[in-house]
Design a protein around this motif. Sequence first.
Motif, PDB file in Angstrom:
ATOM      1  N   GLU B 198      22.081   9.009  19.046  1.00  0.00           N
ATOM      2  CA  GLU B 198      21.356   7.741  18.903  1.00  0.00           C
ATOM      3  C   GLU B 198      22.219   6.624  19.450  1.00  0.00           C
ATOM      4  OE1 GLU B 198      18.325   7.278  17.580  1.00  0.00           O
ATOM      5  OE2 GLU B 198      18.065   9.426  17.197  1.00  0.00           O
ATOM      6  N   MET B 199      22.147   6.419  20.765  1.00  0.00           N
ATOM      7  CA  MET B 199      23.082   5.484  21.399  1.00  0.00           C
ATOM      8  C   MET B 199      22.925   4.049  20.884  1.00  0.00           C
ATOM      9  SD  MET B 199      24.923   7.351  23.090  1.00  0.00           S
ATOM     10  CE  MET B 199      24.751   9.120  23.143  1.00  0.00           C
ATOM     11  N   ALA B 200      21.693   3.657  20.684  1.00  0.00           N
ATOM     12  CA  ALA B 200      21.478   2.279  20.218  1.00  0.00           C
ATOM     13  C   ALA B 200      22.119   2.102  18.847  1.00  0.00           C
ATOM     14  CB  ALA B 200      19.983   1.980  20.147  1.00  0.00           C
ATOM     15  N   PHE B 201      21.985   3.110  18.050  1.00  0.00           N
ATOM     16  CA  PHE B 201      22.541   3.050  16.697  1.00  0.00           C
ATOM     17  C   PHE B 201      24.069   3.025  16.728  1.00  0.00           C
ATOM     18  CE2 PHE B 201      24.163   5.526  13.043  1.00  0.00           C
ATOM     19  CZ  PHE B 201      23.882   4.601  12.051  1.00  0.00           C
ATOM     20  N   ILE B 202      24.655   3.911  17.552  1.00  0.00           N
ATOM     21  CA  ILE B 202      26.108   3.952  17.687  1.00  0.00           C
ATOM     22  C   ILE B 202      26.623   2.582  18.145  1.00  0.00           C
ATOM     23  CG2 ILE B 202      27.979   4.894  19.126  1.00  0.00           C
ATOM     24  CD1 ILE B 202      27.184   6.821  16.982  1.00  0.00           C
ATOM     25  N   ARG B 203      25.927   2.062  19.086  1.00  0.00           N
ATOM     26  CA  ARG B 203      26.324   0.765  19.639  1.00  0.00           C
ATOM     27  C   ARG B 203      26.359  -0.302  18.552  1.00  0.00           C
ATOM     28  NH1 ARG B 203      24.785  -1.443  25.183  1.00  0.00           N
ATOM     29  NH2 ARG B 203      25.779  -3.464  25.099  1.00  0.00           N
ATOM     30  N   GLU B 204      25.385  -0.228  17.674  1.00  0.00           N
ATOM     31  CA  GLU B 204      25.262  -1.238  16.632  1.00  0.00           C
ATOM     32  C   GLU B 204      26.277  -1.039  15.499  1.00  0.00           C
ATOM     33  OE1 GLU B 204      21.536  -0.991  14.518  1.00  0.00           O
ATOM     34  OE2 GLU B 204      22.615  -1.680  12.744  1.00  0.00           O
ATOM     35  N   GLN B 225      32.132  -2.104  25.648  1.00  0.00           N
ATOM     36  CA  GLN B 225      32.835  -1.624  26.846  1.00  0.00           C
ATOM     37  C   GLN B 225      32.275  -0.289  27.310  1.00  0.00           C
ATOM     38  OE1 GLN B 225      36.857  -0.060  26.600  1.00  0.00           O
ATOM     39  NE2 GLN B 225      36.107   0.938  28.463  1.00  0.00           N
ATOM     40  N   ILE B 226      32.140   0.656  26.370  1.00  0.00           N
ATOM     41  CA  ILE B 226      31.705   1.995  26.752  1.00  0.00           C
ATOM     42  C   ILE B 226      30.291   1.977  27.322  1.00  0.00           C
ATOM     43  CG2 ILE B 226      31.130   4.303  25.867  1.00  0.00           C
ATOM     44  CD1 ILE B 226      34.073   3.916  25.935  1.00  0.00           C
ATOM     45  N   PHE B 227      29.415   1.206  26.708  1.00  0.00           N
ATOM     46  CA  PHE B 227      28.019   1.240  27.148  1.00  0.00           C
ATOM     47  C   PHE B 227      27.746   0.321  28.335  1.00  0.00           C
ATOM     48  CE2 PHE B 227      27.440   2.745  22.699  1.00  0.00           C
ATOM     49  CZ  PHE B 227      26.928   4.002  23.015  1.00  0.00           C
ATOM     50  N   ASP B 228      28.479  -0.808  28.411  1.00  0.00           N
ATOM     51  CA  ASP B 228      28.162  -1.770  29.472  1.00  0.00           C
ATOM     52  C   ASP B 228      29.130  -1.720  30.649  1.00  0.00           C
ATOM     53  OD1 ASP B 228      26.162  -2.568  27.829  1.00  0.00           O
ATOM     54  OD2 ASP B 228      27.313  -4.221  26.934  1.00  0.00           O
ATOM     55  N   ALA B 229      30.401  -1.395  30.349  1.00  0.00           N
ATOM     56  CA  ALA B 229      31.366  -1.418  31.448  1.00  0.00           C
ATOM     57  C   ALA B 229      32.330  -0.239  31.369  1.00  0.00           C
ATOM     58  CB  ALA B 229      32.146  -2.740  31.414  1.00  0.00           C
ATOM     59  N   PRO B 230      31.792   0.990  31.375  1.00  0.00           N
ATOM     60  CA  PRO B 230      32.688   2.151  31.278  1.00  0.00           C
ATOM     61  C   PRO B 230      33.612   2.227  32.492  1.00  0.00           C
ATOM     62  CG  PRO B 230      30.448   2.850  31.794  1.00  0.00           C
ATOM     63  CD  PRO B 230      30.385   1.390  31.499  1.00  0.00           C
ATOM     64  N   VAL B 231      34.837   2.650  32.252  1.00  0.00           N
ATOM     65  CA  VAL B 231      35.832   2.705  33.313  1.00  0.00           C
ATOM     66  C   VAL B 231      35.745   4.031  34.052  1.00  0.00           C
ATOM     67  CG1 VAL B 231      38.298   2.612  33.833  1.00  0.00           C
ATOM     68  CG2 VAL B 231      37.323   1.155  32.016  1.00  0.00           C
ATOM     69  N   GLU B 232      35.665   5.115  33.293  1.00  0.00           N
ATOM     70  CA  GLU B 232      35.697   6.447  33.899  1.00  0.00           C
ATOM     71  C   GLU B 232      34.351   6.795  34.551  1.00  0.00           C
ATOM     72  OE1 GLU B 232      38.401   8.363  33.959  1.00  0.00           O
ATOM     73  OE2 GLU B 232      39.577   6.912  32.791  1.00  0.00           O
ATOM     74  N   ALA B 233      34.443   7.496  35.649  1.00  0.00           N
ATOM     75  CA  ALA B 233      33.233   7.897  36.366  1.00  0.00           C
ATOM     76  C   ALA B 233      32.332   8.776  35.494  1.00  0.00           C
ATOM     77  CB  ALA B 233      33.613   8.655  37.638  1.00  0.00           C
ATOM     78  N   ARG B 234      32.965   9.682  34.724  1.00  0.00           N
ATOM     79  CA  ARG B 234      32.236  10.616  33.872  1.00  0.00           C
ATOM     80  C   ARG B 234      31.422   9.860  32.803  1.00  0.00           C
ATOM     81  NH1 ARG B 234      29.643  13.672  32.382  1.00  0.00           N
ATOM     82  NH2 ARG B 234      29.783  15.766  31.560  1.00  0.00           N
TER      83      ARG B 234
END
Lengths: 231, 245
Positions: B198-204, B225-234
């Motif tokens: 549940e990505m939305a939930f995790i985010r919140e 950061q993880i959801f909007d600007a992830p660094v790693e390609a994966r």
Amino acid sequence: MWSQIVEEWPRFATYYNFIFIAKAAGMTLGLSALGCILGTLIGLALAVTRVTRSPWLRPLRILALLFTEVFRRVPFLVTLMLCFFAFQATGFDIPLFVVAAVSVTVIAGAFLAEIIRGGFRSVHQNQWEAAATMNFSLLDTIRLVILPQAWRIVLPPAFGYFVMFIKDTALASQIGVIELTYVGKVLNNKGFSAALSFGVILIVYFAISYPLARLGTLLEARLASSRHHRA
Amino acid sequence: MHHLDITGLEARYGEHTVLSGIDLTVGRADVIGLIGPSGSGKSTILRVLMGLLPPVGGTVKLDGTAVNYADAAQVRRLRERIAIVFQQYNLFQNMSVLENVCVAPVKIKKRPRREVEEEARALLAKVGLGDKLKRYPDELSGGQQQRVAIVRALALHPEILLLDEVTAALDPELVSEVLDTIRLLAKEGMTMLIVSHEMAFIREVASRVVFMAGGRIVETGAPAQIFDAPVEARTQDFVSKILRH
């Protein structure tokens, strides 16, 4: 045949014969009850031993495995003879009843161990895991979680086995235990027709095993309707 | 001091390596969201932490003290402080809702039944199950069962709660009632590790998000950061796929 039985009946229906048969019935009932009750307890202990995980208990697990596998595969009569001669070798004068009782308990224990273990395995792994993460000991897990769920699975084959088992105690006559089958042979040898001698024995066997089978059906029905044991 | 300190954790199922060198620190009242594709090892971390799968390498420290998972007594002490809620609820099928919640505190921890029951009733009422005490698991919906499972874990008074895809087995309309319960816990300052899709939930709800793939942690960071600007390609790949739904 019927007229023959009617003709023999007055000679057959003596106080002595009835006492003889009643005592034999008591012996058969006693052996069966011992086998079923002690066998269930031993079977439970063996089944529990086999689901332990601790490396310390490994020798015990192997022993339990050997015990169940050996005695489930050896014919009842052979176990009986084995017990008979083993006890004889000790040099003590051990009553035949004890010899027979030990054999039936060993056999029933081995068979019921597998039936109960099957019941344990029928309970979903996640029930064991949930109990483990809440620090249930193995015995608590089995007592509080597994057995109440396994009964449903265990009961039908267990009672099926009990009924079969009552018949198997007849083999004890082979080492001279005075139980029903033995008495049937004695009466037959005394000159009563086989139809009468074994006919009476048959009725007594039925009278012992039928109520047991009914009890099994009753328990199953109760478990099926009980909320506590539905999976 | 960190509440939970995981270094170089490794685990295997038979020959198959499922965790290869996990480093993760969890502070008090942290809510860690573990995300990643199926088979990435998220759930395995929880199983290893709980002592259900013995690690083959690395250390787990609880409040600075290393746990030896080969020592049954230490695992028992650990399980007094960490509780887990399973994806499949794993409620005891032979017990009523109330009994499911009370059995461990009463029979295992030997707390007085009256006190435990009172607490259990209050907790169950809090998650909206006050009227289901006498029901059995197979009479409840998935969402209700999952809430019972959460209450059962809470009744153990854990310091850390592990949630293993607790909404994965639920119908969509039941998800929100479980998530509400977790939200409540986060607000109350419970340290949690949450495996979820549940990505939305995790985010919140998460204070930190850990993205895993192939038994490794690929990237860790604040939800934004993880959801909007992830660094790693994966991570970028995973997030873009998830968010397209």
